[in-house]
Design an enzyme around this catalytic site. Structure first.
Site, PDB file in Angstrom:
ATOM      1  N   GLU A  64      -2.023  -9.280   3.439  1.00 50.62           N
ATOM      2  CA  GLU A  64      -2.318  -9.750   4.802  1.00 50.62           C
ATOM      3  C   GLU A  64      -3.812  -9.811   5.075  1.00 50.62           C
ATOM      4  O   GLU A  64      -4.239 -10.348   6.088  1.00 50.62           O
ATOM      5  CB  GLU A  64      -1.602  -8.860   5.829  1.00 50.62           C
ATOM      6  CG  GLU A  64      -2.234  -7.493   6.095  1.00 50.62           C
ATOM      7  CD  GLU A  64      -1.925  -6.423   5.044  1.00 50.62           C
ATOM      8  OE1 GLU A  64      -1.385  -6.778   3.967  1.00 50.62           O
ATOM      9  OE2 GLU A  64      -2.231  -5.236   5.305  1.00 50.62           O
ATOM     10  N   CYS A 107       0.846  -1.212   0.000  1.00 49.48           N
ATOM     11  CA  CYS A 107       0.000   0.000   0.000  1.00 49.48           C
ATOM     12  C   CYS A 107       0.881   1.262   0.000  1.00 49.48           C
ATOM     13  O   CYS A 107       1.533   1.534  -0.997  1.00 49.48           O
ATOM     14  CB  CYS A 107      -0.980  -0.034   1.159  1.00 49.48           C
ATOM     15  SG  CYS A 107      -2.335   1.143   0.999  1.00 49.48           S
ATOM     16  N   HIS A 165      -3.640  -5.441  -0.150  1.00 46.69           N
ATOM     17  CA  HIS A 165      -3.201  -5.900   1.167  1.00 46.69           C
ATOM     18  C   HIS A 165      -3.169  -7.429   1.216  1.00 46.69           C
ATOM     19  O   HIS A 165      -4.193  -8.052   1.497  1.00 46.69           O
ATOM     20  CB  HIS A 165      -4.148  -5.366   2.249  1.00 46.69           C
ATOM     21  CG  HIS A 165      -4.007  -3.896   2.444  1.00 46.69           C
ATOM     22  ND1 HIS A 165      -3.147  -3.358   3.374  1.00 46.69           N
ATOM     23  CD2 HIS A 165      -4.566  -2.844   1.793  1.00 46.69           C
ATOM     24  CE1 HIS A 165      -3.205  -2.045   3.304  1.00 46.69           C
ATOM     25  NE2 HIS A 165      -4.049  -1.698   2.346  1.00 46.69           N
TER      26      HIS A 165
END
Lengths: 231, 252
Positions: A194, A82, A192
């Site tokens: 994650e 990001c 993202h």
């Protein structure tokens, strides 16, 4: 020695990134750190980030992390997420700031005016949700991930790369923008991983096993020449 | 192909358990939050929303522990709301593993909180929840779990929230919540068309077609539902399959 350093410059939640890396690398030593020395000595470096890029850069400088991040981006497996991608660029429209200048490109804002698709639906900003990531190149970090797999995005600014060769993936919203960049030992993504369930965990798993220098020794040298270490 | 519309199961949590009420009252136990979160994640939920409806402040820290545990096991975005009054509350929830924090009553009482939290942590993690009830010329904003009228118009409030820095709006129809009769589509559409930020439709889902209506007729960017998933009426995957059959882009 720390296997993976997650660079903490005080801009929000790094726990998700840390938990996801622990999930794919349960035996690795993973630390969230704001210590430039730990970042310099780590085996791998992850630079996440959320919020506004000018604030992120200011906080990075406040902790003396800028040169350590540049050093990591030149010398070890490096994953930007990001804002961790956006800050690698030359400059950003957000606050008109200069970035780290490691990736040739500009960070621009999505047009917030009512851009509509053919059915009249508007493209909201931030670009938030699961969108398709179209792989532009083959890369070890794409292993076992089909092209056009969906990843979770949340951002209002995007990277416009001046050098198409560094584009590792593109995403449409509503136009095609660069959603991943690959350059030597650097891989940086707008989405993202994650927070992207199986596809994201696969990418992180690929990252913690990635050995970019085994087959790219010549490139490392040229990277150092291009970006001399500033202290 | 592009951005998928999202399905978000909502977990109302009190005293460490997931519960579901009807029209904001009459709670039924629906299970363990960590176990339910994991199941929804595996079924393909696009995000999870937790609303801490614990009445007393004594048990507030319980939600932090639940979020920590879920965040270590379920790798999709997590939104947490309920009792968020200060920027410090936002910080604690984000540090526990929340990706977004939802603010409701406190946003009305203190709009500066929305601006301050968005400035500090970014708009992307600030959701404002609006509880709206139909009145003569539109919809009125209610606070305190739907108990207190504010006299404010919902569409105007949504626009104000966007200008304050809210990154997303979670819009619940109080008239429809718990009825299983479908979303208030006129409300959803009015708000979604008035703002640039994404809008999550909430309140009233009783079958899979209601989800389709929320997107197609309500112009929502995401749909939130609780009871149809909690009691096993439908799985998330079934819901996505149904939406895809009706031409809606979803993550499968």
């Amino acid at each position: 020695m720390t296997d993976i350093a997650i660079v903490d410059y005080g801009m929000g939640n790094l726990r998700s990134v840390s938990k996801a890396l622990e999930h794919v690398a349960p035996t690795a030593s993973i630390v969230i750190t704001d210590d430039p020395e730990v970042v310099r000595k780590a085996g791998r470096v992850v630079v996440p980030g959320q919020g506004a890029m000018p604030d992120c850069l200011r906080e990075l400088d406040k902790r003396g992390l800028r040169s350590a991040v540049r050093y990591a981006a030149m010398s070890k497996p490096f994953l930007g997420i990001c804002i961790g991608l956006q800050m690698l660029c030359d400059s950003s429209e957000e606050g008109n700031v200069e970035g780290l200048g490691i990736v040739t490109g500009t960070v621009r804002r999505f047009p917030s005016t009512s851009v509509a698709d053919s059915s009249g639906l508007r493209f909201k900003v931030p670009h938030m949700g699961w969108n398709q990531v179209h792989q532009a190149i083959e890369h070890p970090l794409w292993k076992d991930i089909p092209s056009d797999a969906r990843f979770y995005f949340v951002h209002s600014y995007y990277v416009e790369t001046a050098n198409p060769e560094s584009t590792a993936a593109t995403t449409n919203y509503p136009f095609s923008f660069t959603s991943a960049v690959a350059k030597d030992n650097i891989f940086a993504v707008q989405f993202h991983p994650e927070k992207s369930h199986d596809a994201g965990l696969t990418l992180l798993n690929n990252f913690v096993r990635w050995e970019p220098f085994q087959f790219q020794e010549g490139i490392v040298k040229s990277t150092r020449d291009l970006f001399p270490i500033q202290t | 192909m592009g951005l998928a519309k999202r399905i978000i199961p909502c977990l109302d949590v009190t005293n460490g358990r997931v519960v579901k009420g009807i029209n904001f009252v009459g709670l039924r136990d629906a299970g363990d939050p960590v176990e339910i979160s994991r199941r929804y994640g595996d079924q393909g939920a696009d995000e999870l929303t937790f609303l801490d409806i614990t009445a007393s402040s004594d048990n507030r820290d319980l939600i932090l522990r639940i979020i920590e545990e879920v965040a270590a096991q379920v790798f999709i975005p997590l939104t947490v709301g309920g009792g968020v009054r200060k920027v410090e509350d936002v910080r604690r929830l984000l540090n526990a593993g929340a990706d977004k924090v939802s603010i409701n009553t406190s946003a009305v009482q203190n709009p500066r909180l929305v601006a301050d939290a968005a400035d500090r942590y970014g708009s992307q993690c600030i959701v404002v929840a609006i509880d709206a009830k139909r009145v003569e010329n539109g919809w009125e904003v209610f606070t305190h779990g739907g108990r207190q009228a504010t006299g404010m118009d919902t569409v105007e409030w949504a626009k104000k929230l966007q200008s304050l820095g809210a990154g997303e709006i979670l819009l619940t129809s109080m008239d429809k919540d718990g009825t299983r009769n479908g979303f208030d589509l006129a409300l959803t559409r009015a708000v979604s068309d008035a703002v640039d930020v994404p809008v999550i439709a909430s309140g009233g889902v009783g079958n899979l077609h209601h989800l389709v209506e929320g997107i197609v007729e309500g112009h929502a960017d995401a749909v939130l539902a609780a009871s149809i998933f909690h009691y096993g009426d439908y799985s998330i995957l079934q819901a996505k399959g149904y939406m895809a059959e009706h031409g809606i882009e979803v993550r499968l």
